[in-house]
Write a protein that holds these residues in place. Sequence first.
Motif, PDB file in Angstrom:
ATOM      1  N   ARG A   1       4.864   2.620   5.977  1.00 38.35           N
ATOM      2  CA  ARG A   1       4.245   2.895   4.680  1.00 38.35           C
ATOM      3  C   ARG A   1       5.233   3.535   3.715  1.00 38.35           C
ATOM      4  O   ARG A   1       5.228   3.252   2.517  1.00 38.35           O
ATOM      5  N   ALA A  45       1.214  -2.421   3.773  1.00 33.40           N
ATOM      6  CA  ALA A  45       1.611  -1.033   4.018  1.00 33.40           C
ATOM      7  C   ALA A  45       1.890  -0.261   2.737  1.00 33.40           C
ATOM      8  O   ALA A  45       1.958   0.973   2.749  1.00 33.40           O
ATOM      9  N   SER A  89       3.978   5.348  -0.384  1.00 33.44           N
ATOM     10  CA  SER A  89       5.156   4.560  -0.771  1.00 33.44           C
ATOM     11  C   SER A  89       5.619   4.943  -2.174  1.00 33.44           C
ATOM     12  O   SER A  89       6.806   5.213  -2.408  1.00 33.44           O
TER      13      SER A  89
END
Length: 259
Positions: free
Chosen positions: A140, A149, A154
Amino acid sequence: MRAGDHIPRKRFGQHFLADHSVIDAIVRAIEPRAGQSMVEIGPGLAALTQPLVERLGRLTVVELDRDLATRLRQHPQLQVVESDVLRVDFTQLARDAGAKLRVVGNLPYNISTPILFHLLDHVDAIEDQHFMLQKEVVDRMVASPGTAAYGRLSVMLQWRYAMEDVLFVAPEAFDPPPKVDSAVVRMVPHAEPAAVDAALLSELVQVAFSMRRKLLRHSLGHWLAQRGLTDAFDLHRRAEEVPVAEYLELAARVQADQT
């Protein structure tokens, strides 16, 4: 320190690294050098601590487990901070050291994300970070737009760091083995990150991903409308399709509009 001398405590998320080939690979990835200011989070039984301090000369460690902290204090080259890492002021540690910190650690899986966000508050005092985390979390962290993800983690981390997944670690490398795969991630702060308010960006991104299967007009659209910015953004996309740079540009626009 031997694993047999200490019973891993589930409430601390303790899984001790025991595979020497993995330890060697992690140390090579970190490349510690004599005199560098380094902080290790959760040293545990010192499997990684010892090869690090042999190369550094001195090392600061943050350990919550009182029994382990007592043992670690017997090491003449360690400065032991017995504390919950979420209470540690890394900026002050850097001031005390007179240099930016290199931060490393095998992070407890149950609080890894809060630790990452805590360190984000101190990123200006950090040279780089190398962490072992659950593989799913690392995926992630480094995810690209358009992937499953890719999400709030992120965006928030890629805003401030260049990140790289540097090493896969199987459960068998630990004692006791966790039920998940692990990975080591390298995080290097950007020299000139976008100048946006962290709290504003966090709120914006959290709203955007709150309905990730729907178009942004159903989530972020309402949030922008409340601020009179209905034409500020292409809302005919899903949150996962928007690159980090566009979220940063939007946050900067909202910030400018509010001042």
